[in-house]
Design a protein around this motif. Structure first.
Motif, PDB file in Angstrom:
ATOM      1  N   ALA A 149       0.961  -1.177  -0.175  1.00 38.98           N
ATOM      2  CA  ALA A 149       0.066   0.080  -0.035  1.00 38.98           C
ATOM      3  C   ALA A 149       0.948   1.241  -0.133  1.00 38.98           C
ATOM      4  O   ALA A 149       0.581   2.227  -0.579  1.00 38.98           O
ATOM      5  N   LEU A 150       2.150   1.247   0.728  1.00 44.38           N
ATOM      6  CA  LEU A 150       2.917   2.375   0.729  1.00 44.38           C
ATOM      7  C   LEU A 150       3.363   2.600  -0.563  1.00 44.38           C
ATOM      8  O   LEU A 150       3.725   3.745  -1.023  1.00 44.38           O
ATOM      9  N   GLN A 151       3.841   1.516  -1.076  1.00 45.18           N
ATOM     10  CA  GLN A 151       4.434   1.562  -2.393  1.00 45.18           C
ATOM     11  C   GLN A 151       3.501   1.974  -3.437  1.00 45.18           C
ATOM     12  O   GLN A 151       3.937   3.051  -4.372  1.00 45.18           O
ATOM     13  N   HIS A 152       2.169   1.693  -3.285  1.00 41.26           N
ATOM     14  CA  HIS A 152       1.417   2.406  -4.208  1.00 41.26           C
ATOM     15  C   HIS A 152       1.238   3.975  -4.059  1.00 41.26           C
ATOM     16  O   HIS A 152       1.028   4.641  -5.192  1.00 41.26           O
ATOM     17  N   ALA A 277      13.042  13.662  -1.879  1.00 40.40           N
ATOM     18  CA  ALA A 277      13.748  12.246  -2.047  1.00 40.40           C
ATOM     19  C   ALA A 277      13.773  11.705  -0.887  1.00 40.40           C
ATOM     20  O   ALA A 277      13.326   9.960  -0.830  1.00 40.40           O
ATOM     21  N   GLN A 278      14.374  12.041   0.174  1.00 43.99           N
ATOM     22  CA  GLN A 278      14.447  11.117   1.582  1.00 43.99           C
ATOM     23  C   GLN A 278      13.192  10.630   2.271  1.00 43.99           C
ATOM     24  O   GLN A 278      13.128   9.582   2.475  1.00 43.99           O
ATOM     25  N   LEU A 279      12.377  11.828   1.944  1.00 48.86           N
ATOM     26  CA  LEU A 279      10.703  11.364   2.509  1.00 48.86           C
ATOM     27  C   LEU A 279      10.290  10.083   1.746  1.00 48.86           C
ATOM     28  O   LEU A 279       9.473   9.327   2.604  1.00 48.86           O
ATOM     29  N   ARG A 280      10.511  10.241   0.372  1.00 47.95           N
ATOM     30  CA  ARG A 280       9.933   9.300  -0.442  1.00 47.95           C
ATOM     31  C   ARG A 280      10.414   7.708  -0.054  1.00 47.95           C
ATOM     32  O   ARG A 280       9.692   6.848  -0.175  1.00 47.95           O
ATOM     33  N   THR A 281      11.858   7.962   0.436  1.00 49.27           N
ATOM     34  CA  THR A 281      12.456   6.723   0.527  1.00 49.27           C
ATOM     35  C   THR A 281      11.854   6.075   2.193  1.00 49.27           C
ATOM     36  O   THR A 281      11.587   4.867   2.118  1.00 49.27           O
ATOM     37  N   LEU A 282      11.759   7.141   2.955  1.00 49.89           N
ATOM     38  CA  LEU A 282      11.176   6.545   4.175  1.00 49.89           C
ATOM     39  C   LEU A 282       9.718   6.213   4.268  1.00 49.89           C
ATOM     40  O   LEU A 282       9.291   4.938   4.882  1.00 49.89           O
ATOM     41  N   ARG A 283       9.048   6.648   3.528  1.00 47.76           N
ATOM     42  CA  ARG A 283       7.485   6.389   3.250  1.00 47.76           C
ATOM     43  C   ARG A 283       7.611   5.123   2.541  1.00 47.76           C
ATOM     44  O   ARG A 283       6.261   4.267   2.945  1.00 47.76           O
ATOM     45  N   ARG A 285       9.052   2.595   3.454  1.00 47.24           N
ATOM     46  CA  ARG A 285       9.317   1.347   4.438  1.00 47.24           C
ATOM     47  C   ARG A 285       8.672   1.631   5.847  1.00 47.24           C
ATOM     48  O   ARG A 285       8.636   0.636   6.563  1.00 47.24           O
ATOM     49  N   TYR A 286       8.251   2.920   6.113  1.00 45.49           N
ATOM     50  CA  TYR A 286       7.659   3.217   7.172  1.00 45.49           C
ATOM     51  C   TYR A 286       6.427   3.793   7.412  1.00 45.49           C
ATOM     52  O   TYR A 286       5.907   4.421   6.007  1.00 45.49           O
ATOM     53  N   THR A 287       5.478   4.112   8.240  1.00 46.30           N
ATOM     54  CA  THR A 287       4.221   4.672   8.188  1.00 46.30           C
ATOM     55  C   THR A 287       4.295   6.154   8.335  1.00 46.30           C
ATOM     56  O   THR A 287       5.575   6.569   8.926  1.00 46.30           O
ATOM     57  N   ASP A 288       3.509   7.094   8.314  1.00 37.86           N
ATOM     58  CA  ASP A 288       3.603   8.491   8.549  1.00 37.86           C
ATOM     59  C   ASP A 288       3.730   8.841   9.868  1.00 37.86           C
ATOM     60  O   ASP A 288       4.240   9.991  10.419  1.00 37.86           O
ATOM     61  N   ALA A 289       3.508   7.946  10.846  1.00 34.96           N
ATOM     62  CA  ALA A 289       3.717   8.240  12.483  1.00 34.96           C
ATOM     63  C   ALA A 289       5.237   7.843  12.740  1.00 34.96           C
ATOM     64  O   ALA A 289       5.553   8.223  13.872  1.00 34.96           O
ATOM     65  N   TYR A 290       6.063   7.418  12.076  1.00 32.15           N
ATOM     66  CA  TYR A 290       7.361   7.198  12.197  1.00 32.15           C
ATOM     67  C   TYR A 290       7.876   8.332  12.429  1.00 32.15           C
ATOM     68  O   TYR A 290       8.032   9.321  11.811  1.00 32.15           O
ATOM     69  N   PRO A 291       8.844   8.581  13.739  1.00 35.93           N
ATOM     70  CA  PRO A 291       9.543   9.949  14.247  1.00 35.93           C
ATOM     71  C   PRO A 291      10.402  10.536  13.017  1.00 35.93           C
ATOM     72  O   PRO A 291      10.287  11.784  12.657  1.00 35.93           O
ATOM     73  N   ALA A 292      11.029   9.698  12.208  1.00 41.15           N
ATOM     74  CA  ALA A 292      11.995  10.211  11.134  1.00 41.15           C
ATOM     75  C   ALA A 292      11.157  10.676  10.203  1.00 41.15           C
ATOM     76  O   ALA A 292      11.573  11.784   9.667  1.00 41.15           O
ATOM     77  N   VAL A 293      10.047  10.253   9.663  1.00 42.59           N
ATOM     78  CA  VAL A 293       9.046  10.640   8.605  1.00 42.59           C
ATOM     79  C   VAL A 293       8.371  12.085   9.161  1.00 42.59           C
ATOM     80  O   VAL A 293       8.371  13.028   8.334  1.00 42.59           O
ATOM     81  N   VAL A 294       8.029  12.139  10.419  1.00 43.57           N
ATOM     82  CA  VAL A 294       7.343  13.569  10.967  1.00 43.57           C
ATOM     83  C   VAL A 294       8.479  14.451  10.963  1.00 43.57           C
ATOM     84  O   VAL A 294       7.957  15.552  10.700  1.00 43.57           O
ATOM     85  N   GLU A 295       9.525  14.139  11.510  1.00 41.64           N
ATOM     86  CA  GLU A 295      10.745  15.167  11.556  1.00 41.64           C
ATOM     87  C   GLU A 295      10.958  15.667  10.064  1.00 41.64           C
ATOM     88  O   GLU A 295      11.196  17.064  10.049  1.00 41.64           O
ATOM     89  N   LEU A 296      10.963  14.881   9.134  1.00 42.54           N
ATOM     90  CA  LEU A 296      11.463  15.390   7.743  1.00 42.54           C
ATOM     91  C   LEU A 296      10.092  16.029   7.278  1.00 42.54           C
ATOM     92  O   LEU A 296      10.602  16.905   6.411  1.00 42.54           O
ATOM     93  N   GLU A 297       9.149  15.786   7.280  1.00 42.89           N
ATOM     94  CA  GLU A 297       8.008  16.432   6.873  1.00 42.89           C
ATOM     95  C   GLU A 297       7.917  17.890   7.458  1.00 42.89           C
ATOM     96  O   GLU A 297       7.523  18.809   6.638  1.00 42.89           O
ATOM     97  N   GLN A 298       8.305  18.009   8.639  1.00 39.34           N
ATOM     98  CA  GLN A 298       8.384  19.350   9.337  1.00 39.34           C
ATOM     99  C   GLN A 298       9.431  20.214   8.735  1.00 39.34           C
ATOM    100  O   GLN A 298       9.372  21.375   8.421  1.00 39.34           O
ATOM    101  N   SER A 299      10.529  19.411   8.564  1.00 37.75           N
ATOM    102  CA  SER A 299      11.646  20.228   7.878  1.00 37.75           C
ATOM    103  C   SER A 299      11.339  20.688   6.326  1.00 37.75           C
ATOM    104  O   SER A 299      11.741  21.655   6.062  1.00 37.75           O
TER     105      SER A 299
END
Length: 326
Positions: A149-152, A277-283, A285-299
């Motif tokens: 689902a994340l890949q889609h 590009a980093q955010l697409r890679t993290l997404r 592998r991880y959900t939107d609630a993953y701390p690294a994803v949240v931090e990168l979205e804020q940046s």
């Protein structure tokens, strides 16, 4: 964890027998509501009416239901025990809050994620080999479904980015064509200075002298610069408006001539592209609630809605002053 919550509900892990393994179909189709009352309960059969009777640990009757009907609403269950179970029992079981069970399952789960590859290994310990294997397989299957689902979603987002880039390129082309047409209209109507004593038959000579006239040359250069500056102003105003008011991607704006001539904006767009590009890679592998994803979205939001508009506004002010001098 949405994965473990799903597995707990799928395998009915929130209900478990107190004495050995009951009939395999005892908890088929049971679901828990948000108002689960954890505790020990007994499902038995009334000898007179042959109805199911649900009692608490003290023997107090909570509910009763005919075979095939639902029972357990009082304790937060939607449950219709198979009618064939009326010949057996009683069945003692423990009811627990599903999310608490998911948390305990998470503590027993061991996960290892290879950051250099799309590979994750999972291990689970338990007292029953069969039950533990079923749980681990369900967890792995759910992770595979979530990854798909994340890949889609990632491909859908990429398709949207490419579409926005095409739209931005088309918009920039249209603006450039309009600016070129306006420049042609302005310059084609300018009077041509002719040297005194010239004849109509000396067209090339007159043209060469006209082109060599420094006054006319400076006028044409100023008109061209003014048209370019006005186009740059329009581009910067669109960039500021789009960056602050729209949630769409900024793809295409970094190719605008006025942006490419600004080292600070070029650096900001490069930083934004790298973070996206980093955010697409993290997404992937991880959900939107993953701390690294949240931090990168804020940046990314800070660069998009803060850094780029501020730099563009400074450039806009410089261009406005330049226009006044022209």
């Amino acid at each position: 964890n949405s994965v473990l919550d799903t597995v707990v509900a799928q395998l009915h892990l929130f209900v478990s027998p107190m004495h050995g393994a009951p009939d395999a179909k005892l908890f088929d189709g049971v679901t828990a509501s948000a108002n689960v009352r954890p505790g020990q309960y007994v499902l038995a059969t009334d000898s007179g009416s042959h109805h199911f009777v649900l009692r608490d640990a003290k023997g107090k009757v909570i509910e009763s239901a005919a075979p095939g009907d639902s029972i357990g609403r009082t304790i937060g269950l939607a449950w219709a025990p198979p009618a064939t179970l009326t010949a057996g029992g009683p069945y003692a079981f423990v009811l627990r809050i599903p999310h608490a069970v998911a948390q305990q399952l998470g503590l027993a789960l061991q996960m290892n994620i290879n950051q250099q590859a799309s590979l994750m290994t999972v291990a689970l310990t338990g007292t029953s080999p069969t039950r533990t294997a079923d749980q681990l397989n369900a967890i792995a299957e759910r992770y595979v479904q979530l990854a798909g689902a994340l890949q889609h979603d990632r491909l859908t987002q990429l398709s949207g980015v490419l579409s926005e880039q095409l739209t931005a390129a088309s918009r920039s082309l249209g603006i450039a064509e309009q600016a070129l047409q306006a420049f042609r209209v302005r310059t084609i109507t300018l009077p041509h200075d002719r040297p005194s004593g010239g004849s109509a038959g000396n067209g090339p000579a007159a043209s060469d002298m006209s082109s060599a006239d420094p006054t006319l040359t400076r006028f044409n250069a100023a008109q061209s610069q003014l048209a370019t500056t006005r186009a740059d102003l329009a581009d910067i105003e669109r960039l500021i408006s789009f960056a602050t008011d729209s949630s769409g991607a900024l793809s295409g704006f970094e190719q605008l001539p006025v942006v490419t001539r600004s080292p600070s904006l070029v650096a900001a767009f490069k930083d934004l592209d790298g973070k996206q590009a980093q955010l697409r890679t993290l997404r992937s592998r991880y959900t939107d609630a993953y701390p690294a994803v949240v931090e990168l979205e804020q940046s990314i939001s800070q660069v998009r809605r803060g850094t780029i508009p501020q730099l563009a506004l400074g450039l806009l002010n410089d261009l406005s002053r330049s226009t006044q001098s022209l």
